[in-house]
Enzyme design. Structure first.
Site, PDB file in Angstrom:
ATOM      1  N   GLU A 105      11.007 -45.561  -5.838  1.00 38.01           N
ATOM      2  CA  GLU A 105      10.838 -46.404  -7.027  1.00 38.01           C
ATOM      3  C   GLU A 105      11.554 -46.083  -8.305  1.00 38.01           C
ATOM      4  O   GLU A 105      11.767 -47.084  -9.048  1.00 38.01           O
ATOM      5  CB  GLU A 105       9.361 -46.461  -7.432  1.00 38.01           C
ATOM      6  CG  GLU A 105       8.433 -47.167  -6.380  1.00 38.01           C
ATOM      7  CD  GLU A 105       7.858 -46.057  -4.974  1.00 38.01           C
ATOM      8  OE1 GLU A 105       8.621 -45.027  -4.934  1.00 38.01           O
ATOM      9  OE2 GLU A 105       7.216 -46.580  -4.197  1.00 38.01           O
ATOM     10  N   PHE A 131      -8.534 -43.633  -3.897  1.00 39.65           N
ATOM     11  CA  PHE A 131      -7.090 -43.554  -3.210  1.00 39.65           C
ATOM     12  C   PHE A 131      -5.937 -44.142  -3.884  1.00 39.65           C
ATOM     13  O   PHE A 131      -6.038 -45.318  -4.279  1.00 39.65           O
ATOM     14  CB  PHE A 131      -7.150 -44.035  -1.779  1.00 39.65           C
ATOM     15  CG  PHE A 131      -5.936 -43.842  -0.925  1.00 39.65           C
ATOM     16  CD1 PHE A 131      -5.463 -42.633  -0.564  1.00 39.65           C
ATOM     17  CD2 PHE A 131      -5.225 -44.940  -0.706  1.00 39.65           C
ATOM     18  CE1 PHE A 131      -4.481 -42.253  -0.045  1.00 39.65           C
ATOM     19  CE2 PHE A 131      -4.176 -44.872   0.002  1.00 39.65           C
ATOM     20  CZ  PHE A 131      -3.563 -43.424   0.474  1.00 39.65           C
TER      21      PHE A 131
END
Ligand SMILES: Cc1cc2nc3c(=O)[nH]c(=O)nc-3n(C[C@H](O)[C@H](O)[C@H](O)COP(=O)(O)OP(=O)(O)OC[C@H]3O[C@@H](n4cnc5c(N)ncnc54)[C@H](O)[C@@H]3O)c2cc1C
Ligand SMILES: Cc1ncc(C[n+]2csc(CCOP(=O)(O)OP(=O)(O)O)c2C)c(N)n1
Ligand SMILES: [Mg+2]
Length: 590
Positions: free
Chosen positions: A68, A130
């Site tokens: 990213e 999560f």
């Protein structure tokens, strides 16, 4: 035609179509299309899957990155090359934290990008769910602004506002974090109704008649003026106005690293780059000057050296769009706060012709022998210097390429030896100085300007930080040439160790893979270059190859960048290249 595509039709703006119900995921893409986005750089994951699922309905090219950080740098390179807003996307948690270095890089250099991240559903926010991170909290100091959107109906207005913020005034990165449930539920999409209120310049943005008159007076009465041109020249598109000012009033122009290309390198009034690794004659001229006219530059510490001894004889005019930059590092006599092009257009009618010849001749004389030495005519010592490579790259491309550099010695040699004639042809991380920037930023630049020749110039250290993006080049079938300036060291740090730490080369010698084999593993041809005699043929081969090509230049290992102003020293306290060296500090023209 799907509802979503009908909604996009409203870009045509010929009539106002009926507002359409869309899912949040569709609204994201429909808004991007409406904002004129054609390419986004991203990486998927669980929370952003609804958006990826909707992508196929929209005319947007998605480039799958390998990390990213690469997505943020690609969006940044796209923006720097095109002047448009670049867009990066990432999923929640590690996807969004991986963007952070790229966002900070864009922030420090005022680059307009919009980063879209997904987050966990709104009812899970704050539960350590999560892959939940508070990415708006994390990026608060490194974004111009950021948003958390948890209602589908807010998506279009917030995204449109994000684009407006990124590109207006002093540009910068904006992050929009979107909860998964906001992607999944539907709302009415009305692009026109989502339009932000018109951009209102900062209330302190004002250019008074008195300020213009004072600036014109200072220019008229100055004997030793220097224009300091920065990145703002490109950002405001003020190249013509800057040139008119320089030519009409016969004022020499110095450039910051990020300003290179804003004023043609071949122009007789161009004095080159200022600052830590800038031209000695320019730094000396700044110290002797009686008037500095700063145009879209922020007096970075790499530019000023020690502030208390910076240009003490000079009055100062600062033309700058961000009021918080005025009087921040250097106190100025006249501040004209506004867009550079607009301010210069107001100022130019007050500027008459001036005779600047005495001062220009003084500066010319101070260049001495250095300016007439031509690097090509120096005897070939059998060693390959990065300076030769940069000089040849400039010569063989006719300077008509976009060069995207990484950070380190090679970056400075590029700035010194590749002569940039046009704006947006040097793309480099100046403020954050982010190693690993070059390869992904070059991919972004190539998508922005597919017809342009694009070169990566990276060190052996920085190249390894994001080399995984070679696979992106191959997957996207784009032509980019890569020049690795391989000196076997983290060279810029080694130089500091040599100068300031008694040559204690701790943690700077660098073992690297065989870069030609690494390229080959990706299906990219390459060649190692060991001597000066081989450079020309290697560059020609890379340029004429249909696809990407990598050149591994095995250069002199312990060369240093000269001149150098030690951090915290005065601008005139430069370390010069020791005598009898095979290389002069600077090459002259051909
Ligand atoms: C290893 C290394 C060495 C370096 N050495 C040097 C060096 O020797 N010399 C050097 O110059 N740099 C050097 N740099 C870069 C340096 O750190 C700064 O990034 C650079 O000097 C900043 O240039 P700038 O002020 O023109 O651009 P920016 O930092 O981008 O600032 C631009 C300014 O223009 C303003 N602006 C933006 N848009 C407009 C507009 N429309 N109208 C008016 N104003 C506007 C902005 O508000 C901002 O204040 C080095 C970097 C590295 C990594
Ligand atoms: C991400 C990151 N980590 C550390 C640094 C500090 N740093 C600046 S220049 C440099 C050395 C770069 O080495 P290389 O890529 O080989 O380029 P060279 O200086 O040898 O041309 C380092 C480690 C940085 N700028 N960026
Ligand atoms: Mg190196």
């Amino acid at each position: 035609m799907t509802n979503a595509l009908k909604a996009i039709d409203l870009q045509a703006n010929t009539h106002r179509p009926a507002p359409t119900p869309l899912t949040g995921a569709e609204i994201i893409w429909a808004t991007l299309v409406g904002e004129g986005v054609t390419t986004v750089f991203g990486y998927p994951g669980g929370t952003i899957l609804p958006a990826y699922d909707a992508l196929r309905k929209f005319p947007i090219k998605h480039v799958l990155v390998r990390h990213e950080q690469g997505a943020a740098h690609m969006a940044d390179g796209y923006a720097r090359a095109s002047g448009k807003v670049g867009v990066a996307m990432a999923t929640s948690g590690p996807g969004s934290t991986n963007l952070v270095t790229g966002i900070a890089t864009a922030m420090l250099d005022s680059i307009p990008i919009v980063c879209i991240t997904a987050n966990v559903s709104s009812k899970l926010l704050g539960t350590d769910a999560f892959q939940e991170v508070d990415i708006t909290g994390i990026t608060l100091p490194v974004t111009k602004h950021n948003f958390l959107v948890n209602k589908t109906e807010d998506l279009a207005p917030v995204l449109r506002h994000a684009f407006q913020i990124a590109r207006s005034g002093r540009p910068g990165p904006v992050l929009v974090d979107i909860t998964k449930d906001a992607e999944q539920t539907s709302a009415v999409f009305d692009f026109e109704a989502a339009k932000p209120r018109p951009y209102r310049p900062h209330p302190m943005l004002r250019v008074t008649d008195q300020g213009l008159a004072e600036a014109a007076d200072l220019i008229r009465n100055s004997k030793r003026p220097v224009i300091l041109a920065g990145h703002g020249v490109m950002e405001s598109g003020a190249m013509e106005q800057l040139r008119t000012l320089a030519e009409r009033a016969q004022i020499p122009v110095g450039l910051t690293l990020l300003g290179l290309g804003g004023f043609p390198a071949s122009h007789p009034l161009n004095l080159g780059m200022m600052g830590m690794h800038g031209e000695a004659w320019l730094n000396d001229a700044i110290q002797e000057s009686d008037l500095l006219i700063a145009c879209g530059m922020r007096f970075d510490d790499r530019v000023t050296g020690k502030l208390t001894s910076y240009a003490t004889k000079a009055r100062k005019i600062h033309i700058e769009v961000d009021p918080s930059e005025v009087n921040k590092n250097v106190k100025v006599d006249v501040a004209l706060v506004g867009d550079l092009r607009e301010v210069l257009e107001m100022l130019l009618p007050r500027i008459g012709t001036r005779d600047g010849s005495v001062w220009i001749k003084t500066i010319e004389a101070s260049k001495g022998a250095v300016s007439v030495r031509d690097i090509k005519n120096l005897p070939d010592s059998g060693h390959l210097y990065a300076a030769h490579v940069m000089h040849d790259l400039w010569r063989l491309t006719g300077g008509d390429a976009i060069v995207v550099t990484d950070v380190g010695q090679h970056q400075m040699w590029e700035a010194q030896y590749f002569r940039h004639e046009k704006p947006r042809t040097l793309i480099t991380s100046g403020g954050l100085g982010t190693m690993g920037f070059a390869l992904p930023a070059a991919i972004g630049a190539k998508f922005a300007c597919p017809e342009k020749e694009v070169w990566v110039v990276a060190g052996d250290g920085g190249f390894q930080m994001t080399a995984a993006e070679l696979a992106t080049i191959v997957q996207e079938k784009i032509k980019i040439n890569v020049a690795v300036i391989n000196n076997g060291y983290l060279g810029m740090v080694r130089q500091w160790q040599e100068f300031f730490y008694e040559s204690n080369y701790e943690a700077t010698p660098l073992v690297s893979p065989d870069f030609v084999k690494l390229a080959d593993a990706h299906g990219i041809p390459g060649r190692a270059v060991r001597t000066r005699a081989e450079v020309e043929d290697a560059v020609r081969t890379a340029r004429s190859a249909k696809g990407p090509f990598l050149l591994n230049f095995l250069v002199e290992k312990e060369d240093s960048v000269y001149p150098m102003i030690p951090a915290g020293s005065a601008l005139h306290e430069m370390i010069r290249r020791p005598g009898n060296d095979p290389l002069e500090e600077r090459a002259g023209d051909e």
